[in-house]
Scaffold this active site. Structure first.
Site, PDB file in Angstrom:
ATOM      1  N   GLY A 242      58.031  49.358  33.157  1.00  0.00           N
ATOM      2  CA  GLY A 242      59.271  50.108  33.091  1.00  0.00           C
ATOM      3  C   GLY A 242      59.921  50.502  34.386  1.00  0.00           C
ATOM      4  O   GLY A 242      61.114  50.804  34.406  1.00  0.00           O
ATOM      5  N   GLU A 277      51.584  48.109  33.188  1.00  0.00           N
ATOM      6  CA  GLU A 277      52.052  46.759  32.825  1.00  0.00           C
ATOM      7  C   GLU A 277      53.383  46.449  33.490  1.00  0.00           C
ATOM      8  O   GLU A 277      54.377  46.166  32.814  1.00  0.00           O
ATOM      9  CB  GLU A 277      52.227  46.673  31.299  1.00  0.00           C
ATOM     10  CG  GLU A 277      50.987  46.993  30.495  1.00  0.00           C
ATOM     11  CD  GLU A 277      51.281  47.173  29.002  1.00  0.00           C
ATOM     12  OE1 GLU A 277      52.455  47.081  28.587  1.00  0.00           O
ATOM     13  OE2 GLU A 277      50.330  47.416  28.248  1.00  0.00           O
ATOM     14  N   PRO A 278      53.462  46.515  34.802  1.00  0.00           N
ATOM     15  CA  PRO A 278      54.756  46.269  35.442  1.00  0.00           C
ATOM     16  C   PRO A 278      55.136  44.790  35.401  1.00  0.00           C
ATOM     17  O   PRO A 278      54.281  43.913  35.516  1.00  0.00           O
ATOM     18  CB  PRO A 278      54.521  46.720  36.891  1.00  0.00           C
ATOM     19  CG  PRO A 278      53.056  46.536  37.102  1.00  0.00           C
ATOM     20  CD  PRO A 278      52.386  46.759  35.776  1.00  0.00           C
ATOM     21  N   TYR A 320      73.444  42.121  28.668  1.00  0.00           N
ATOM     22  CA  TYR A 320      73.409  43.571  28.949  1.00  0.00           C
ATOM     23  C   TYR A 320      74.541  44.006  29.866  1.00  0.00           C
ATOM     24  O   TYR A 320      74.512  45.121  30.365  1.00  0.00           O
ATOM     25  CB  TYR A 320      72.092  43.964  29.649  1.00  0.00           C
ATOM     26  CG  TYR A 320      70.839  43.389  29.071  1.00  0.00           C
ATOM     27  CD1 TYR A 320      70.338  43.848  27.854  1.00  0.00           C
ATOM     28  CD2 TYR A 320      70.126  42.403  29.744  1.00  0.00           C
ATOM     29  CE1 TYR A 320      69.162  43.332  27.336  1.00  0.00           C
ATOM     30  CE2 TYR A 320      68.945  41.880  29.234  1.00  0.00           C
ATOM     31  CZ  TYR A 320      68.473  42.352  28.025  1.00  0.00           C
ATOM     32  OH  TYR A 320      67.316  41.836  27.518  1.00  0.00           O
ATOM     33  N   CYS A 347      81.566  27.273  27.072  1.00  0.00           N
ATOM     34  CA  CYS A 347      82.781  27.690  26.373  1.00  0.00           C
ATOM     35  C   CYS A 347      82.556  28.991  25.619  1.00  0.00           C
ATOM     36  O   CYS A 347      82.498  29.021  24.392  1.00  0.00           O
ATOM     37  CB  CYS A 347      83.201  26.575  25.418  1.00  0.00           C
ATOM     38  SG  CYS A 347      84.671  26.992  24.515  1.00  0.00           S
ATOM     39  N   GLU A 348      82.350  30.060  26.370  1.00  0.00           N
ATOM     40  CA  GLU A 348      82.219  31.402  25.796  1.00  0.00           C
ATOM     41  C   GLU A 348      82.739  32.348  26.860  1.00  0.00           C
ATOM     42  O   GLU A 348      82.352  32.240  28.033  1.00  0.00           O
ATOM     43  CB  GLU A 348      80.752  31.770  25.535  1.00  0.00           C
ATOM     44  CG  GLU A 348      80.083  30.888  24.534  1.00  0.00           C
ATOM     45  CD  GLU A 348      79.070  31.624  23.662  1.00  0.00           C
ATOM     46  OE1 GLU A 348      79.149  32.861  23.549  1.00  0.00           O
ATOM     47  OE2 GLU A 348      78.224  30.921  23.102  1.00  0.00           O
TER      48      GLU A 348
HETATM   49  N1  LLP Z   1      54.944  46.298  28.590  1.00  0.00           N
HETATM   50  C1  LLP Z   1      55.606  46.162  27.426  1.00  0.00           C
HETATM   51  C2  LLP Z   1      54.935  46.486  26.172  1.00  0.00           C
HETATM   52  C3  LLP Z   1      56.953  45.719  27.447  1.00  0.00           C
HETATM   53  O1  LLP Z   1      57.612  45.598  26.299  1.00  0.00           O
HETATM   54  C4  LLP Z   1      57.576  45.413  28.682  1.00  0.00           C
HETATM   55  C5  LLP Z   1      58.954  44.928  28.733  1.00  0.00           C
HETATM   56  C6  LLP Z   1      56.814  45.561  29.866  1.00  0.00           C
HETATM   57  C7  LLP Z   1      55.511  46.019  29.775  1.00  0.00           C
HETATM   58  C8  LLP Z   1      57.370  45.244  31.232  1.00  0.00           C
HETATM   59  O2  LLP Z   1      58.390  46.115  31.572  1.00  0.00           O
HETATM   60  P1  LLP Z   1      59.046  46.075  33.040  1.00  0.00           P
HETATM   61  O3  LLP Z   1      58.015  46.594  34.018  1.00  0.00           O
HETATM   62  O4  LLP Z   1      59.415  44.688  33.346  1.00  0.00           O
HETATM   63  O5  LLP Z   1      60.212  46.970  32.908  1.00  0.00           O
HETATM   64  N2  LLP Z   1      65.063  41.297  29.177  1.00  0.00           N
HETATM   65  C9  LLP Z   1      65.288  42.636  29.674  1.00  0.00           C
HETATM   66  C10 LLP Z   1      64.003  43.399  29.842  1.00  0.00           C
HETATM   67  C11 LLP Z   1      63.153  43.502  28.584  1.00  0.00           C
HETATM   68  C12 LLP Z   1      61.883  44.295  28.773  1.00  0.00           C
HETATM   69  C13 LLP Z   1      61.000  44.207  27.589  1.00  0.00           C
HETATM   70  N3  LLP Z   1      59.699  44.834  27.704  1.00  0.00           N
HETATM   71  C14 LLP Z   1      66.088  42.570  30.971  1.00  0.00           C
HETATM   72  O6  LLP Z   1      66.448  41.479  31.408  1.00  0.00           O
HETATM   73  O7  LLP Z   1      66.410  43.599  31.558  1.00  0.00           O
END
Ligand code: LLP
Length: 454
Positions: A242, A277-278, A320, A347-348
């Site tokens: 996150g 879980e980064p 987004y 084409c969007e």
């Molecule tokens: N753990 C779990 C259970 C998750 O669902 C996610 C991301 C992470 C870890 C990793 O999170 P991070 O550290 O990368 O923030 N496609 C979107 C982001 C979707 C994130 C989904 N879950 C974007 O491009 O911003």
């Protein structure tokens, strides 16, 4: 303007570490994802260094960037992995890592995925429903295994991020309401084949202020204390991913060391291993999407820069309205800027990378780097419009490694078959003079092209 040390202008040309991007474009073409190995490893080490002395595992979130070479680079630094599918487990194993360093998250796992993970011997499952816990219990028992599980609790904390990537509020589909969690742990502890020994959370992604993450940690620790008081032994706390990154020059994100220091204070005196879980905070800034300007056109009083990358290659702006800095590979000499929309060929109207962007003047043939594209870039690419997906390149100092080939037209139709219409062969014997002949065998069509024409 470039925050990442690993991408900077060297003698007037944008370089990734010591390799200049125009040279890479010459060799590998565009669009292309370019990653700096040093950037990936150094972000990972920031976590490791900040956590020194605390029992912990940094589980890189494979969904952010699942290229085998990226996984291998992180594994060589001691990373564990957070996965959300059987396919991601397959990738981790293919990158040479043992299953024992894998945590399996996700709100809907299939029986086949659970069985595969148990057979391979992953570390643990983060479970999001009682139904899932019962399924794991049944499959693990049939295999004669004990699965370590954590329950992903939903702490009802607002991460203050884009609603599509916000996951920790009560109304979301994720996790189990923290208010009901104790009873679920109690029931899980009586099932065969599962050992509840962790608490997990993940409240969202691209979180710029560590406050909500620390609030989540507090709530999870309070739950762990209540569980211990009921006689349940909890061994680990998984706080998910996150932590955000700055996509704009003016944006600032909580630093990894400051965030970890906040956690340390909350964890002190507890006999718990910390898991994180980064994804984004490790790889986003380590990558760019390199693209070439196809043409510049004026329409309705606006300037459009049409590039050879499109929303199928990087969907974040379309999905987004995400901002990515876009800079020319040739260092701008300064002077007047122009205002333009930077868009792809699809084409969007949603196929854009930037709107009303002030940018240096560019012309057809110029190269642009779409910055901060190392996370959720290639992994979300598709073949929409039958566009082959880009290649991926990993740079280490001056070494340029092609770590995934650009897809070919053949890749586009791999696995497809024609119907059993006996006329199909004739119909597909096209008038295209470049196709010498076609073979249709077992429903598989092979087109033989005139040499040099395809
Ligand atoms: N753990 C779990 C259970 C998750 O669902 C996610 C991301 C992470 C870890 C990793 O999170 P991070 O550290 O990368 O923030 N496609 C979107 C982001 C979707 C994130 C989904 N879950 C974007 O491009 O911003």
């Amino acid at each position: 303007m470039l925050k990442q040390d690993e991408f900077s202008y060297r003698r007037g040309v944008l370089a990734c570490e010591k390799a200049n991007l125009s040279g890479i474009a010459e060799i590998h073409g565009t669009p292309a994802y370019i990653y700096s190995r040093r950037a990936i490893v150094s972000r990972f080490r920031e976590y490791e260094d900040a956590l020194a002395g605390l029992p912990h595992h940094i589980c890189f979130s494979v969904k952010a960037n699942s290229n085998l070479a990226v996984l291998r680079a992180l594994a060589s630094e001691g990373a564990w992995f957070d996965i959300v599918s059987g396919g991601e487990l397959y990738r981790v194993l293919s990158a040479g890592s043992p299953a024992g360093c894998v945590v399996f998250s996700g709100v809907g796992k299939t029986e086949a995925e659970i069985r595969f993970a148990l057979e391979q011997g992953i570390h643990s499952f983060n479970c999001e429903s009682e139904a899932e816990i019962e399924t794991i219990s049944r499959i693990a028992s049939s295999l004669g295994r004990d699965a370590s599980i954590a329950i992903r609790v939903n702490p009802d904390v607002d991460p203050a991020t884009h609603p599509y990537i916000s996951t920790g509020l009560r109304e979301h589909k994720f996790g189990i309401d923290i208010a009901c969690a104790e009873a679920v742990y109690h029931r899980a502890s009586q099932l065969p084949g599962v050992v509840p020994e962790g608490v997990s959370c993940h409240i969202g992604s691209q979180i710029l202020d560590a406050g909500p993450l620390l609030e989540t940690a507090e709530k999870a620790i309070a739950l762990i204390e209540r569980l211990c008081a009921r006689g349940l032994r909890m061994r680990y706390l998984d706080l998910g991913g996150g932590l955000g990154v700055p996509y704009r020059p003016a944006q600032s994100a909580a630093s990894i060391p400051a965030f970890i220091q906040g956690l340390r204070e909350k964890l002190s005196g507890l006999d718990l291993a910390l898991m994180l879980e980064p994804g984004r905070s490790i790889v986003a800034e380590a990558g760019v999407l390199l693209t070439r300007v196809l043409l510049v056109k004026q329409n309705g009083g606006k300037t459009f820069v049409i590039v050879d990358a499109a929303m199928n290659d990087l969907i974040r702006p379309a999905l987004y309205r995400a901002h990515h800095e876009i800079i020319p590979v040739k260092e701008p000499a300064g002077g007047e800027l122009m205002e333009a929309d930077i868009a792809g060929p699809i084409c969007e109207t949603g196929d854009f990378f930037a709107r009303h962007r002030q940018m240096p003047h560019v012309t057809a043939g110029d190269l642009l780097a779409i910055c901060t594209a190392g996370a959720y870039g290639f992994v979300s690419a598709s073949n929409y419009n039958s566009r082959p997906r880009p290649c991926e390149v990993l740079v280490e100092e001056a070494r340029v490694l092609l770590v995934r080939k650009r897809e070919t037209y053949e890749d586009l139709i791999r696995g497809e078959s024609l119907d059993r219409d006996p006329g199909a062969k004739q119909r597909f014997d096209p008038s295209n003079p470049n196709i010498v002949h076609t073979d249709l065998e077992d429903d598989r069509l092979t087109c033989h092209f005139r040499p040099g024409s395809a």
